[in-house]
Motif scaffolding. Structure first.
Motif, mmCIF file in Angstrom:
data_model
loop_
_atom_site.group_PDB
_atom_site.id
_atom_site.type_symbol
_atom_site.label_atom_id
_atom_site.label_comp_id
_atom_site.label_asym_id
_atom_site.label_seq_id
_atom_site.Cartn_x
_atom_site.Cartn_y
_atom_site.Cartn_z
ATOM 1 N N TRP A 28 0.832 -1.210 0.000
ATOM 2 C CA TRP A 28 0.000 0.000 0.000
ATOM 3 C C TRP A 28 0.866 1.260 0.000
ATOM 4 O O TRP A 28 0.363 2.363 0.187
ATOM 5 N N TYR A 396 -11.305 -11.145 3.335
ATOM 6 C CA TYR A 396 -10.848 -9.977 4.093
ATOM 7 C C TYR A 396 -11.162 -10.200 5.565
ATOM 8 O O TYR A 396 -12.323 -10.356 5.955
ATOM 9 N N PHE A 451 -4.944 -9.163 -2.310
ATOM 10 C CA PHE A 451 -5.953 -8.944 -1.279
ATOM 11 C C PHE A 451 -5.540 -9.514 0.076
ATOM 12 O O PHE A 451 -6.052 -9.067 1.111
ATOM 13 N N ALA A 454 -4.247 -6.908 2.466
ATOM 14 C CA ALA A 454 -5.211 -6.132 3.240
ATOM 15 C C ALA A 454 -5.365 -6.678 4.651
ATOM 16 O O ALA A 454 -5.706 -5.926 5.579
ATOM 17 N N ARG A 475 -11.374 0.607 2.853
ATOM 18 C CA ARG A 475 -11.327 1.701 1.883
ATOM 19 C C ARG A 475 -9.948 2.369 1.888
ATOM 20 O O ARG A 475 -9.421 2.726 0.838
ATOM 21 N N TRP A 477 -7.114 0.951 2.607
ATOM 22 C CA TRP A 477 -6.183 0.034 1.934
ATOM 23 C C TRP A 477 -6.408 0.037 0.424
ATOM 24 O O TRP A 477 -5.449 0.104 -0.356
ATOM 25 N N ALA A 478 -7.662 -0.045 0.004
ATOM 26 C CA ALA A 478 -7.959 -0.128 -1.430
ATOM 27 C C ALA A 478 -7.489 1.121 -2.156
ATOM 28 O O ALA A 478 -6.919 1.036 -3.250
ATOM 29 N N ARG A 479 -7.701 2.269 -1.561
ATOM 30 C CA ARG A 479 -7.308 3.496 -2.246
ATOM 31 C C ARG A 479 -5.795 3.635 -2.314
ATOM 32 O O ARG A 479 -5.249 4.077 -3.327
ATOM 33 N N THR A 481 -3.733 1.154 -2.326
ATOM 34 C CA THR A 481 -3.205 0.030 -3.100
ATOM 35 C C THR A 481 -3.506 0.161 -4.587
ATOM 36 O O THR A 481 -2.652 -0.124 -5.429
ATOM 37 N N VAL A 489 -11.990 1.351 -6.399
ATOM 38 C CA VAL A 489 -12.005 1.354 -4.938
ATOM 39 C C VAL A 489 -13.325 0.813 -4.407
ATOM 40 O O VAL A 489 -13.353 -0.046 -3.515
ATOM 41 N N ALA A 492 -13.454 -2.972 -4.979
ATOM 42 C CA ALA A 492 -12.584 -3.706 -4.058
ATOM 43 C C ALA A 492 -13.205 -3.779 -2.672
ATOM 44 O O ALA A 492 -13.234 -4.847 -2.039
ATOM 45 N N VAL A 493 -13.728 -2.656 -2.189
ATOM 46 C CA VAL A 493 -14.316 -2.630 -0.851
ATOM 47 C C VAL A 493 -15.560 -3.508 -0.794
ATOM 48 O O VAL A 493 -15.763 -4.262 0.172
#
Length: 695
Positions: A28, A396, A451, A454, A475, A477-479, A481, A489, A492-493
């Motif tokens: 990340w 997750y 993933f 995360a 969120r 982490w996704a942004r 990453t 985003v 992913a979330v």
């Protein structure tokens, strides 16, 4: 901080560009190359840690409207600002605009160098989440003192329950060669506030405390130190016999106590900031104090006395069970440890798994939480997915971690959550800790898949603040990453937030657990009933027969419910008030038991299995929708793994239903597809080389 991130979650920046190649190595964080326009940064002080903080800001920040000043709060230029530092302690940080020598600046400060480093990473995270640095005003102190990754790494390079390749530590070339990955690993941990690493497996080899291996551990400690990370070692209780040539490891024997003191002194000479010991004792065949008719407190306190002069601590695991104890395995840790409350030394934490069995996809919270008010309780979570599809299933775990932390023990009335037990708030403990069994290996992407990263991230963030939201963390982490594309985003979330429940559905719905095949823990095996120890067999846990299914833990069964606080015990004693997610954990019920949906238990079970498979198919479709917006490397690997997960979810569903039907003699509800194969086919599957098996 949580409010800031929640509020900025949708404040996406410029329109996304073309997805760039990415093999997942940078996690990340940003790559090593610095951005074209580095912000104006001034460092007050010259420690290695402060230099790292400045380097991170130069590497990560795309811009800054203000010059940035880094330094400890007692630095001459900062001490006179009267900044609000109350409550920050040794590791808390403050990031806010201030005027220094007549010039506006963004100050990143704290009471120690490590605090400044954490503040730098917080500023980076805030900018990536859309915050305006000119208006940034954040402060945060960790709620938990010890935030530790437990590496179940063996000295030969294998990793027990590790699914991301060989161990990161190359013990053979240490201490001479310090792989650059060690520093990259430390950087990732520091970005989350993780401040400790146990280097070796809890099923410890005595060799790890040999002089040459202490020197190797010292080399790792040297790399980690500037990042605010201490090293710990798992200690084998019988080491005085195996290394010291003594005839006993009795914790009350003076020679044994002297041996441990001398060994501790030796370690601290090599590693002055050594954290202390983690111990697995009298569990799964490991040696321990009960071999000498001593208590766990006797063993822990012996080691505590050895490290106390150096401010070291002992993390004593409560994961104990023995085939000689005929009682419900879920009760054994409570039975052994509850009577010892108040008998442990001040520098001992009892490390307790989130549930009473063993990191299952879902377990009720461990009854020891809230039951030992005089003893610091260190929560142990598994980041590696031993029972959740290894590295190939997307699951997750932020939602699992959040679920246990929010569980109410009712130990001191409503609101006595596990989080408050762990962070010391409930009983006023100052020594607190959370441990995560690491999912890190030598794979290029560190944890076997994008993933899975995360879960490392979520553990670190929740160890810092156990009250954070799993969805906000996802969120974040996704942004960081995948970048700023809102579709990527959001997708992913959305996938992450439903993923763990899908695994529960297709592996063990409604409180079923421990249904995996033996040894490797890969794939279904609810029929297994021939292992040497009864509690190793899945049939021990579900007790399915023609009349019903589930483990009776009420007064008519093992009475495990009595180990919980009275308010919780009353709720769990009645199947009508037990949460249906835990129903069969606590009750043996007839297949025709009427569920809240109005369906029978059997029909509801089948619906959950079907839903689990269907959810993975939805996850696949959602991921397909962002093809081309995520770099090809990570998109393709994730898509391939989702295909594996869908196939194996169907395998879990079909094999489980085939077995349950062989037991209950019932047909599937209308509209539910028959298993692809007969039960004999599923029973015949063998996987002798599945990864992560213990030695």
């Amino acid at each position: 901080m949580a409010a800031l991130l929640a509020g900025s979650a949708m404040a996406f920046g410029a329109a996304p560009g073309t997805a760039q190649a990415n093999d997942g190595y940078d996690l990340w964080l940003s790559p090593a190359a610095a951005p074209a326009a580095s912000p104006d940064i001034r460092v007050i002080g010259d420690s290695a840690t402060l230099k790292l903080a400045a380097a991170e800001l130069r590497r990560e920040l795309t811009s800054s409207p203000l010059p940035i000043v880094l330094g400890k709060a007692d630095a001459p230029d900062l001490a006179g600002l009267r900044l609000p530092l109350a409550g920050l302690g040794a590791e808390g940080y403050l990031v806010r605009p201030a005027t220094i020598a007549g010039r506006p600046a963004l100050v990143v400060t704290g009471n120690t160098d490590a605090a400044v480093l954490y503040g730098a990473f917080a500023a980076i995270r805030a900018q990536k989440m859309g915050a305006d640095l000119a208006a940034l005003d954040i402060s945060s102190a960790p709620k938990v003192k010890l935030r530790v990754l437990n590496h179940w790494d063996n000295l030969d390079g294998s990793v027990e329950r590790g699914y991301a390749g060989q161990s990161l530590w190359d013990w053979w070339t240490l201490p001479d060669f310090k792989d650059p990955r060690y520093a990259d690993y430390a950087r990732a941990n520091a970005s989350l506030g993780i401040n400790g690493v146990v280097l070796n497996n809890v099923n410890a080899s005595p060799v790890s405390m040999r002089e040459d291996y202490i020197t190797k551990a010292a080399a790792l400690a040297e790399v980690f130190r500037p990042w605010g990370i201490k090293v710990y070692l798992s200690a084998r209780f019988s080491a005085p016999i195996e290394l010291g040539g003594l005839k006993t490891a009795d914790p009350l024997d003076p020679e044994v106590r002297a041996w441990w003191k001398a060994k501790s002194d030796e370690i601290y000479r090599a590693i002055p900031d050594f954290g202390g010991f983690l111990v697995k004792a009298n569990s799964e065949g490991q040696p321990g104090p009960r071999d000498y008719h001593r208590s766990h407190a006797d063993g822990a306190n012996m080691l505590a006395a050895a490290v106390a002069p150096h401010d070291g601590i002992v993390m004593w695991r409560a994961f104990v069970y023995a085939e000689t104890d005929p009682d419900d395995r879920a009760k054994q840790a409570y039975t052994e440890f509850k009577p010892l409350d108040g008998k442990f030394a001040d520098n001992v934490l009892v490390q307790v798994k989130n549930g009473a069995i063993d990191f299952q996809p879902r377990e009720p919270f461990h009854p020891l939480f809230g039951a030992m008010p005089k003893t610091p309780m260190m929560l142990e979570l598994q980041v590696t997915k031993e029972y959740l599809g290894f590295a190939t299933h997307l699951a997750y775990l932020g939602t699992l971690f959040e679920e246990v932390l929010e569980a109410d023990t009712r130990a001191k009335g409503k609101g006595s959550t596990v989080a408050k037990v762990v962070d010391g708030a409930l009983e006023g403990h100052r020594l607190t800790g959370m441990a995560g069994v690491a999912n890190i290996g030598r794979d290029r992407d560190w944890s076997g898949s994008t993933f899975n990263q995360a879960n490392w991230y979520a553990f670190g963030r929740l160890a810092w603040d156990p009250t954070l939201s799993a969805e906000i963390i996802a969120r974040e982490w996704a942004r960081q990453t995948f970048g700023n594309d809102p579709q990527v985003v959001d997708t992913a979330v959305a996938i992450m937030m439903k993923s763990r429940e899908a695994v529960v559905d297709y592996t063990g719905p409604l409180g079923l657990a421990h249904l995996m095949d033996t040894g490797h823990h890969y794939g279904p095996g609810p029929w297994v009933n021939e292992l040497a120890r009864p509690e190793w067999n899945p049939t021990y846990y579900h007790k399915a027969d023609r009349d019903g299914i589930g483990f009776d833990r009420t007064r008519t069964g093992s009475n495990a419910v009595s180990q919980y606080a009275p308010a919780v015990a009353r709720q769990l004693a009645d199947p009508r008030t037990t949460p249906e997610t835990e129903l069969l954990w606590f009750h043996h019920l007839p297949w025709d038991w009427k569920m809240k949906s109005g369906r029978t238990l059997w029909t509801e079970m089948v619906a959950h299995y079907d839903r689990g498979v269907a959810t993975v198919a939805q996850m696949q479709a959602q991921w397909n929708g962002v093809k081309g917006k995520v770099d090809a490397e990570r998109w393709s690997k994730t898509a391939t793994y989702l295909a594996i997960q869908h196939r194996e979810a169907r395998w879990w569903r079909d094999a489980s239903l085939a077995y349950w039907m062989s037991v209950n003699g019932r047909a599937l509800p209308a509209g539910s597809a028959a298993p692809e194969h007969d039960l004999a086919w599923y029973k015949a599957q063998r996987f002798p080389l599945a990864p992560g098996q213990g030695h």
